[in-house]
Scaffold this motif. Structure first.
Motif, PDB file in Angstrom:
ATOM      1  N   ASN A  49       3.132  -4.010  -6.497  1.00  0.00           N
ATOM      2  CA  ASN A  49       2.966  -3.510  -5.133  1.00  0.00           C
ATOM      3  C   ASN A  49       4.334  -3.381  -4.454  1.00  0.00           C
ATOM      4  OD1 ASN A  49       0.043  -3.424  -5.044  1.00  0.00           O
ATOM      5  ND2 ASN A  49       0.113  -5.661  -5.050  1.00  0.00           N
ATOM      6  N   VAL A  50       4.597  -2.209  -3.889  1.00  0.00           N
ATOM      7  CA  VAL A  50       5.840  -1.977  -3.153  1.00  0.00           C
ATOM      8  C   VAL A  50       5.539  -1.077  -1.955  1.00  0.00           C
ATOM      9  CG1 VAL A  50       7.302  -2.190  -5.202  1.00  0.00           C
ATOM     10  CG2 VAL A  50       6.433   0.054  -4.538  1.00  0.00           C
ATOM     11  N   LEU A  51       6.470  -1.056  -1.029  1.00  0.00           N
ATOM     12  CA  LEU A  51       6.364  -0.120   0.079  1.00  0.00           C
ATOM     13  C   LEU A  51       6.685   1.293  -0.407  1.00  0.00           C
ATOM     14  CD1 LEU A  51       8.178  -2.105   2.916  1.00  0.00           C
ATOM     15  CD2 LEU A  51       5.738  -1.563   2.809  1.00  0.00           C
ATOM     16  N   PRO A  52       6.029   2.299   0.120  1.00  0.00           N
ATOM     17  CA  PRO A  52       6.390   3.685  -0.241  1.00  0.00           C
ATOM     18  C   PRO A  52       7.859   3.959   0.077  1.00  0.00           C
ATOM     19  CG  PRO A  52       4.318   3.635   0.973  1.00  0.00           C
ATOM     20  CD  PRO A  52       4.893   2.251   1.075  1.00  0.00           C
ATOM     21  N   GLY A  53       8.500   4.759  -0.757  1.00  0.00           N
ATOM     22  CA  GLY A  53       9.895   5.096  -0.530  1.00  0.00           C
ATOM     23  C   GLY A  53      10.585   5.530  -1.803  1.00  0.00           C
TER      24      GLY A  53
END
Length: 646
Positions: free
Chosen positions: A84-88
């Protein structure tokens, strides 16, 4: 807090007297939430040898650097990797088979990460890495969807044999690799390796058991020690001339008469003489024959060239054509021949597309299991299609030659020496008989992809003259030429490179590019068909003596023809031929330079040096009748091709 100042036009007089602005709080940006990402990890597929599995991925450390930094450790690997990661947008670094959680590393430290050889030897898994970029959108989709890790080691396969003549007096005792790097910086690829001897070690000597023959495989960390250009004979590739830290193979043999040991030193590299580079993720094949106490026959092959499929042109006589697009390995030491050595799934294409077509013929593509199907509307025309990697880079391209119900036939030529050739009855890419379509496509020497001076439709469907619409690079010296090497030409098949001395460009007089590495005044070819040749399967570029039947040695300068010149010649395929074979001349086309007798420009697979320091840049290997002999003259640029059966 951000402040938004709003000035109302109807209150100008009041504002002139006031010093305090109206404050309205700005809307706070929406807070993003991490998204679930699935990322595939791939590597080259090859059969495992010894105890080492070349494709094994046991654990992965994944680092992502963007507005937020992440480190994920996967102690066991299944496909895909899920996190899981932040969009970017992120810079990604993947380290496979480290054997442990490497912990957090900032973007600076990751550049200098070192892998120790102990990790590979203790786990029997090759360290692998990948460095690239990763874009994650709000739905968790990532581009690219997979990472391709590269091995940090080279594969060295060796076969050592004592020749029959000396077998009674010599027996092999041991084989040992020496000057092996203790560590490697996987993200510092391409720079010269350490020259400090303390950073190297000698591998274990592997007993042979007094046999005449032994074979094995070793996996060695990259060791780049450069080249010694003064070495021109492989017998001089020895410890006295080699860089001090260059990797080498030490062979010990026992002399039967007195049990004395005889030592042989062999340096792997990218050639048999001057090169001392062992690059990661390459495959070296050492075939060694010991012929005496002071003589060893050293054969070193480095399969570092990459090509796709089995030919660069495919003829479509119906409404579709299907062909192989498997990635394979070749080598300059094998003259870029079609070797059929699979490079592995790591190089497999991800998509296919159209580059240009001279008629709207291509209707679609299907790419599956390393097979590409190009669907057409069944009409005549030419097209250039390509396959791409996941990032959109062109991997390879092919000429699709659409000739519904009209497959080219062969004419049998008998040349001046009595040699016979089966030659295609038309120029490569010719689709008709009128002045515009019978000449075929234009090829630049050493390149597999065609150009055309006619109007074409590009991938967007826009119609334009090819040479005006697609980019042209102008260059004039050797240093610029190095920028436009084979890799560049392969990835930019629609870029035409123009130079005042074309032979100095990416070819460097490399005659093997079109299958004749050592042209001499003999009939036939000097090597097999090259992967950079433009001809369909079963055909290749002609040898330089294919057309000597056309030469009239009774009246020099007058070709043997049937009838008079009429936008070309009907040349006699053999002495006494009354039918002939037609070679058109592109009269009035500014992109061609004609011979003084109007003979068609023609290309062959045999190379020759330019005849002057300033040859014609737009013509090369011009087929002409001159001084009683069919010859070729200077410059390398562009011209027509007619193929001959292999």
């Amino acid at each position: 807090m951000k402040k938004l100042l709003i000035w109302l036009p109807g209150m100008l007089s009041m504002l002139a007297a006031c010093t305090e602005a109206v404050e309205i709080p700005a809307r706070a940006p929406e807070k993003q939430s991490p998204v679930r990402v699935e990322l595939h990890l791939t590597t080259e597929q090859q059969a495992a040898t010894r105890a080492m599995d070349e494709n094994c991925i046991r654990d992965v450390n994944l680092y992502l650097y963007g507005d937020t930094e992440y480190h994920f450790y996967f102690p066991s690997v299944s496909s895909p990797l899920v996190f899981n990661v932040l969009p970017g947008n992120y810079r990604s670094y993947a380290i496979a088979n480290a054997g442990q959680d490497l912990g957090d590393k900032n973007a600076f430290k990751i550049q200098f990460y070192e892998t120790a050889v102990d990790v590979m030897e203790s786990s029997d898994a090759i360290p692998m890495t990948d460095r690239g970029t990763l874009a994650v959108d709000g739905a968790g989709r990532c581009t690219p969807s997979s990472l391709r890790v590269t091995r940090s080691a080279a594969k060295i396969a060796y076969t050592i044999e004592v020749a029959d003549a000396v077998a009674p007096s010599l027996r092999l005792r041991s084989v040992q690799f020496c000057n092996l790097p203790l560590t490697i910086r996987p993200f510092d690829s391409g720079s010269i390796s350490s020259t400090v001897e303390a950073n190297y070690y000698d591998g274990e000597a592997m007993p042979v058991g007094n046999e005449r023959r032994t074979a094995g495989t070793a996996y060695l960390f990259e060791n780049l020690q450069g080249s010694v250009d003064t070495i021109t004979d492989q017998k001089d590739k020895c410890p006295e001339n080699a860089p001090a830290c260059a990797t080498y193979l030490r062979i010990l043999a026992e002399r039967s008469a007195d049990k004395a040991l005889v030592e042989y030193i062999v340096y792997p590299g990218e050639n048999n003489t001057s090169d001392f580079n062992v690059r990661r993720n390459t495959w070296h094949n050492l075939e060694l024959v010991i012929r005496g106490e002071n003589e060893i026959d050293n054969r070193v092959l480095v399969y570092d060239g990459l090509y796709y499929g089995t030919a660069n042109c495919h003829i479509c006589t119906g409404d579709q054509v299907t062909f192989d697009v498997t990635p394979y390995r070749t080598s300059r030491s094998r003259n870029y021949a079609y070797l059929g050595i699979e490079a592995g799934d790591e190089y497999a294409p991800a998509s296919a597309g159209l580059l240009w077509q001279d008629n709207k013929i291509v209707t679609g593509f299907t790419l599956a299991d390393n097979r590409l199907t190009v669907r057409t509307n069944g009409q005549r025309g030419n097209a250039l299609v390509a396959v791409y990697d996941a990032g959109g880079t062109i991997l390879w391209s092919w000429h699709i030659w659409c000739l519904p119900n009209d497959r080219p036939q062969d004419d049998r030529y008998t040349n001046r020496a009595g040699e016979q050739f089966l030659v295609m009855d038309r120029n490569l890419g010719a689709i008709g008989t009128d002045l515009k379509t019978r000449y075929g496509l234009v090829y630049t020497w050493g390149r597999k992809d065609p150009f055309t001076s006619n109007e074409v439709y590009n991938a967007a469907g826009r119609k334009d003259r090819f040479i005006n619409h697609w980019p042209t690079i102008y260059t004039s010296n050797g240093s610029e030429a190095k920028t436009y090497d084979l890799t560049y030409m392969t990835r930019h098949p629609t870029t035409y490179v123009y130079t005042g001395w074309y032979a100095k460009l990416y070819t460097y007089y490399d005659n093997a590019l079109w299958g004749d590495p050592a042209p001499v005044d003999t009939y036939g070819w000097a090597s097999a068909k090259s992967v950079y040749g433009p001809c369909p399967e079963g055909y290749r570029l002609p040898s330089r003596y294919t057309w000597t039947a056309f030469e009239n040695y009774v009246f020099p300068g007058e070709p043997y023809v049937v009838g008079a010149f009429d936008n070309g010649y009907w040349f006699q395929r053999f002495r006494g031929d009354t039918k002939g074979t037609f070679y058109p001349v592109p009269v009035g086309n500014d992109d061609f330079r004609l011979d003084r007798d109007g003979v068609a420009v023609m290309l062959t697979g045999a190379a020759s040096e330019p005849t002057s320091a300033t040859p014609y840049p737009t013509v090369y290997f011009k087929f002409e009748i001159n001084s009683g002999w069919t010859n070729f003259e200077g410059g390398k640029g562009k011209g027509l091709v007619r193929c001959v059966r292999e």
